[in-house]
Design a protein around this motif. Sequence first.
Motif, short mmCIF file in Angstrom:
data_model
loop_
_atom_site.label_atom_id
_atom_site.label_comp_id
_atom_site.label_asym_id
_atom_site.label_seq_id
_atom_site.Cartn_x
_atom_site.Cartn_y
_atom_site.Cartn_z
N PRO A 24 0.82 -1.22 0.00
CA PRO A 24 0.00 0.00 0.00
C PRO A 24 0.85 1.26 0.00
N VAL A 25 0.22 2.36 -0.42
CA VAL A 25 0.87 3.66 -0.42
C VAL A 25 -0.21 4.69 -0.08
N ASP A 26 0.19 5.76 0.57
CA ASP A 26 -0.74 6.82 0.96
C ASP A 26 -1.24 7.52 -0.31
N ARG A 27 -2.52 7.38 -0.62
CA ARG A 27 -3.04 7.81 -1.92
C ARG A 27 -2.98 9.32 -2.18
N PRO A 28 -3.40 10.19 -1.23
CA PRO A 28 -3.36 11.64 -1.54
C PRO A 28 -1.96 12.15 -1.91
N PRO A 29 -0.91 11.78 -1.16
CA PRO A 29 0.42 12.23 -1.58
C PRO A 29 0.83 11.68 -2.95
N LEU A 30 0.40 10.43 -3.25
CA LEU A 30 0.72 9.87 -4.56
C LEU A 30 0.03 10.66 -5.67
N ALA A 31 -1.23 11.04 -5.42
CA ALA A 31 -1.95 11.84 -6.41
C ALA A 31 -1.25 13.17 -6.65
N THR A 32 -0.81 13.80 -5.55
CA THR A 32 -0.09 15.07 -5.67
C THR A 32 1.22 14.89 -6.43
N TRP A 33 1.96 13.84 -6.08
CA TRP A 33 3.25 13.58 -6.75
C TRP A 33 3.05 13.32 -8.24
N PHE A 34 2.04 12.53 -8.58
CA PHE A 34 1.79 12.22 -9.99
C PHE A 34 1.38 13.48 -10.74
N GLY A 35 0.59 14.34 -10.09
CA GLY A 35 0.20 15.59 -10.72
C GLY A 35 1.38 16.50 -10.98
N THR A 36 2.29 16.63 -10.01
CA THR A 36 3.46 17.48 -10.21
C THR A 36 4.43 16.84 -11.20
N LEU A 37 4.46 15.51 -11.25
CA LEU A 37 5.28 14.83 -12.25
C LEU A 37 4.86 15.24 -13.65
N PHE A 38 3.55 15.23 -13.89
CA PHE A 38 3.06 15.66 -15.20
C PHE A 38 3.37 17.13 -15.45
N THR A 39 3.09 17.95 -14.45
CA THR A 39 3.29 19.40 -14.60
C THR A 39 4.76 19.75 -14.81
N LEU A 92 7.49 17.55 -15.56
CA LEU A 92 8.28 16.81 -16.55
C LEU A 92 7.65 16.79 -17.94
N LEU A 93 6.33 16.63 -18.01
CA LEU A 93 5.70 16.42 -19.31
C LEU A 93 5.02 17.67 -19.87
N ALA A 94 4.39 18.46 -19.00
CA ALA A 94 3.69 19.65 -19.50
C ALA A 94 4.60 20.59 -20.28
N PRO A 95 5.88 20.78 -19.89
CA PRO A 95 6.74 21.66 -20.69
C PRO A 95 6.95 21.16 -22.12
N LEU A 96 6.67 19.87 -22.36
CA LEU A 96 6.84 19.31 -23.70
C LEU A 96 5.54 19.37 -24.50
N CYS A 97 4.48 19.85 -23.87
CA CYS A 97 3.15 19.85 -24.51
C CYS A 97 2.62 21.28 -24.61
N PRO A 98 2.03 21.64 -25.75
CA PRO A 98 1.53 23.01 -25.91
C PRO A 98 0.27 23.30 -25.12
N ALA A 99 -0.39 22.28 -24.58
CA ALA A 99 -1.64 22.49 -23.85
C ALA A 99 -1.40 22.42 -22.34
N SER A 100 -2.25 23.10 -21.58
CA SER A 100 -2.18 23.04 -20.13
C SER A 100 -2.99 21.84 -19.63
N VAL A 101 -2.83 21.51 -18.35
CA VAL A 101 -3.59 20.41 -17.77
C VAL A 101 -5.08 20.69 -17.89
#
Length: 263
Positions: A16-31, A33-42
Amino acid sequence: MSPPHVVRMELDWFGPVDRPPLATWFGTLFTDLLAPLCPASVDELVSVARDYFPSDTTPWGPPGYARLLLSSGDFSPAAWNAALSDLPSFLRVQLVQLDSQGLPLVDGGWSAEVVLKDDPEFPHQVVVAAARSLFGGWISHAVQQDWLTKLRSGAALVRASGGWITLDRAGPRTAHEVSAGVGIDESLFMAAELSRGPHWATLLGPRQVAALGGVQQVCSAAPCFAITDLGGGRILLQLTEHLDEVPEEAVVELTRFLRPVLH
């Protein structure tokens, strides 16, 4: 053979893993690492996905944007966080960049995925991949450090059994697994005991570190540019200074060192 064209990061863990921190981490991961490579915002991605209906020509999602796939079918940041924090029996969350036909880009896109299951024996994963071409032909030192930072924070959050960052040719199996003829199911279920290969950044879990002689032994003997003790028996090995400058002899040396924990 064609040169590696995908920057790939993966974390594997069990339990198991604490879900809210994982959700936050995954969101910042996208923002981060990946969002700078994409012309669209979340918000734009979610907005388009919310109004999207599959068709024969665009079965995966809205052309040129991303697919945010949730078990609830509700395309919104709130639904994304809620689904991760209130995990059902199985959940797959994906963000995938698509081509003009609504199909996932392989050679020129990015994707991020979380696979979770309420079963401590089931290997959970975070997989992130971005086409090398998206970096403009040169992956800066700052960008490489951003990926390393996300790997380190994610490893601590999920208590990872292993992980890596590498330049790859895409595909679920690592280059080592392909050369050794190891199937993906065997690799995943053995991920706590066996490393999935030598990489530019190789995260060793507690069982792998113990099999290599312990934290002090790995920190003193690993043939790497940088070695970081992450605590909890986890060590991050950075093979060379730059992600896209990894001599074959360096990989051979690391492979030799990791041999006790390789298939």
